[in-house]
Design an enzyme around this catalytic site. Structure first.
Site, short mmCIF file in Angstrom:
data_model
loop_
_atom_site.label_atom_id
_atom_site.label_comp_id
_atom_site.label_asym_id
_atom_site.label_seq_id
_atom_site.Cartn_x
_atom_site.Cartn_y
_atom_site.Cartn_z
N GLU A 1 -9.01 -1.45 1.80
CA GLU A 1 -8.23 -2.62 2.23
C GLU A 1 -7.87 -2.48 3.71
O GLU A 1 -7.55 -1.38 4.18
CB GLU A 1 -6.94 -2.65 1.39
CG GLU A 1 -5.94 -3.71 1.78
CD GLU A 1 -4.57 -3.50 1.13
OE1 GLU A 1 -4.15 -2.33 0.94
OE2 GLU A 1 -3.93 -4.51 0.80
N ASN B 1 -5.31 -11.47 3.07
CA ASN B 1 -5.74 -10.07 2.99
C ASN B 1 -7.07 -10.10 2.25
O ASN B 1 -7.11 -10.21 1.03
CB ASN B 1 -4.66 -9.27 2.25
CG ASN B 1 -4.92 -7.79 2.26
OD1 ASN B 1 -6.06 -7.35 2.42
ND2 ASN B 1 -3.87 -7.01 2.06
N LYS C 1 -6.78 -11.42 -1.53
CA LYS C 1 -5.86 -10.70 -2.43
C LYS C 1 -4.98 -11.68 -3.19
O LYS C 1 -4.40 -12.61 -2.60
CB LYS C 1 -5.01 -9.75 -1.58
CG LYS C 1 -4.12 -8.81 -2.33
CD LYS C 1 -3.50 -7.81 -1.35
CE LYS C 1 -2.59 -6.80 -1.99
NZ LYS C 1 -2.13 -5.78 -1.01
N GLU D 1 3.99 -7.48 3.50
CA GLU D 1 2.78 -8.25 3.18
C GLU D 1 3.12 -9.69 2.83
O GLU D 1 2.37 -10.61 3.14
CB GLU D 1 2.02 -7.61 2.02
CG GLU D 1 1.15 -6.46 2.44
CD GLU D 1 0.15 -6.13 1.36
OE1 GLU D 1 -0.79 -6.90 1.15
OE2 GLU D 1 0.35 -5.08 0.70
N CYS E 1 -5.85 -3.56 -3.69
CA CYS E 1 -4.64 -2.74 -3.76
C CYS E 1 -3.69 -3.12 -4.89
O CYS E 1 -3.93 -2.77 -6.03
CB CYS E 1 -3.93 -2.73 -2.42
SG CYS E 1 -2.72 -1.38 -2.38
N ASN F 1 -4.09 0.54 0.29
CA ASN F 1 -3.17 1.28 1.17
C ASN F 1 -1.89 1.44 0.36
O ASN F 1 -1.16 0.45 0.19
CB ASN F 1 -2.82 0.49 2.44
CG ASN F 1 -3.92 0.45 3.47
OD1 ASN F 1 -3.90 1.16 4.46
ND2 ASN F 1 -4.89 -0.43 3.26
#
Ligand code: CDT
Length: 312
Positions: free
Chosen positions: A47, A112, A129, A148, A174, A199
Site C-alpha cells: 500500500e 488509496n 480502498k 486516512e 490494508c 502499512n
C-alpha cells in the site's frame, strides 16, 4: 494445463520523508528484477508504495499532502517501472495515493488506490480502498496520527474480481484485510488470489493493549480469509521504523488451506516467493466451503441490511 502462478511478495522497508519518488522506484526495480530472476509471474508491492505514510501528519487543509498523490499512473517518474515490468514479462500491483481528474462537478477525488498490471503491460484494474481507518480531525494527543479518513475517500466501487494471470484475482488494501466481508465479497466471485498491501503501525493509540498482538491479528485475519474462501492470499507490508514510527513487517503468502507458505524474516526490502497452484482452491471451494450447497444467505440479511450493532 498447469495453473501455477509464481508470486513474489515485495516487502518494502521504510520510506523516509526526504526520499524522492526516484529513490523509491530504484528500490522497486531491484525487487522487480529479483522477482524476474526467481521466475515470478507477478510481483506484489505494498500500500502507498511510492512515498512515506503521510497520513500520520495533520495539515490544515485536505490538499496539504497533495504532493504525495499521483495524478497519472503511470506518470513520468513511474513509467520506468511499467516499462521494465513489461520488458521482463512480469506483472505487478502497486499501491499509491490517487488524485483523480475533476469529475463532472469539477471535484477531484483522493483515493488509496492499487493498480494491477498484467505481464504484457496492460492494466487489469484499479482498486480503491474500501475500509478507511483512523480519524478525520486533528488529534494531537496521539504520538502520531492516522488521518486516512481526512485524506482518502471510501471506494464507491467495492471488491471486484478479475480474470488475470490465468485465474481469478482480487485486491484489497490494508485495513480491508481485517474485515470478513472483504474476502467473502470476492469469494462469492470465485476469487483464487487476493493481493493485499499494508502499512500497519505497531502502536494503536486508541487501545495500546493491541500493540503486542499486531502480528497475531495480521496472520489471524488473512489466514482465516484464505481458508474460509479457499483462496490464496498475499499480504505485503511496508514495515520497519519510518519517520520514527514502527510498522509491522511479516509479509506472507497464504495457501487456500490457511497455511503460511512463505514469510518475510526482515523488516526491510525483501522478496519472498511462492508457487501458487490456483487449482488447490478447488480443494476447499468444492468441499467444506461449497458455497452454493451450504451457505444460508436467507439468514444473513443483517450483513448487508445493517451497519452498526442493534442489540436485541
Ligand atoms: N493503512 C492502514 O489501513 N492501517 C491500519 C492501521 C490501524 S487503524 C489506525 C490497519 O488496519 O493496519
Amino acid at each position: 494445463m498447469s495453473r501455477v502462478i509464481t508470486v513474489g511478495a515485495a516487502q518494502l522497508g521504510p520510506i523516509e520523508a526526504e526520499h524522492t519518488r526516484a529513490d523509491v522506484i530504484e528500490r522497486l526495480l531491484v525487487l522487480l528484477r529479483q522477482g524476474a530472476e526467481r521466475g515470478c509471474d507477478l510481483v506484489s508491492f505494498p500500500e502507498l508504495a511510492l512515498t512515506t505514510f503521510f497520513p500520520r501528519w495533520y495539515t490544515d487543509t485536505v490538499d496539504g499532502h497533495d504532493h504525495y498523490f499521483e495524478t497519472e499512473m503511470p506518470g513520468t517518474e513511474t513509467k520506468v517501472l511499467f516499462d521494465e515490468a513489461k520488458a521482463l514479462g512480469v506483472g505487478f500491483n502497486l499501491g499509491f495515493a490517487e488524485l483523480t481528474p475533476p469529475d463532472d462537478d469539477g471535484v477531484q477525488h483522493r483515493y488509496n488506490t492499487t493498480i494491477l498490471v498484467e505481464r504484457d503491460g496492460t492494466e487489469v484494474t484499479r482498486f480503491r480502498k474500501v475500509h478507511i481507518p483512523g480519524h478525520e480531525a486533528d488529534e494531537p494527543w496521539r504520538p502520531f496520527q492516522h488521518l486516512e479518513r481526512r485524506y482518502f475517500e471510501e471506494s464507491p466501487e467495492g471488491f471486484g474480481v478479475h480474470r488475470a494471470f490465468g485465474g481469478l484475482v482480487g485486491l484489497a488494501t490494508c485495513n480491508d484485510r481485517r474485515w470478513p466481508e472483504t474476502y467473502r465479497e470476492m469469494g462469492l466471485q470465485g476469487v483464487e488470489l487476493i493481493l493485499i498491501g499494508y502499512n500497519t503501525p505497531i502502536h494503536y493509540a486508541p487501545d495500546p493493549g493491541q500493540n503486542a498482538l499486531q502480528g497475531f491479528h495480521n496472520q489471524l485475519c488473512m489466514q482465516a480469509g484464505a481458508y474460509q474462501n479457499g483462496t490464496w492470499v498475499v499480504g505485503v507490508a511496508k514495515g520497519g521504523t519510518e519517520c520514527g514510527v514502527e510498522s509491522l513487517a511479516q509479509s506472507c503468502i497464504i495457501a487456500p488451506s490457511g497455511q503460511i507458505v512463505a514469510q518475510a524474516t526482515t523488516c526491510g526490502d525483501e522478496l519472498i516467493v511462492a508457487a501458487c497452484d490456483l487449482d488447490r482452491c478447488k480443494d476447499f471451494k468444492e468441499t467444506l466451503f461449497d458455497f452454493a450447497r451450504y451457505r444460508r444467505p436467507e439468514l444473513y440479511g443483517r450483513i448487508t441490511g445493517q451497519k452498526g450493532v442493534i442489540e436485541p
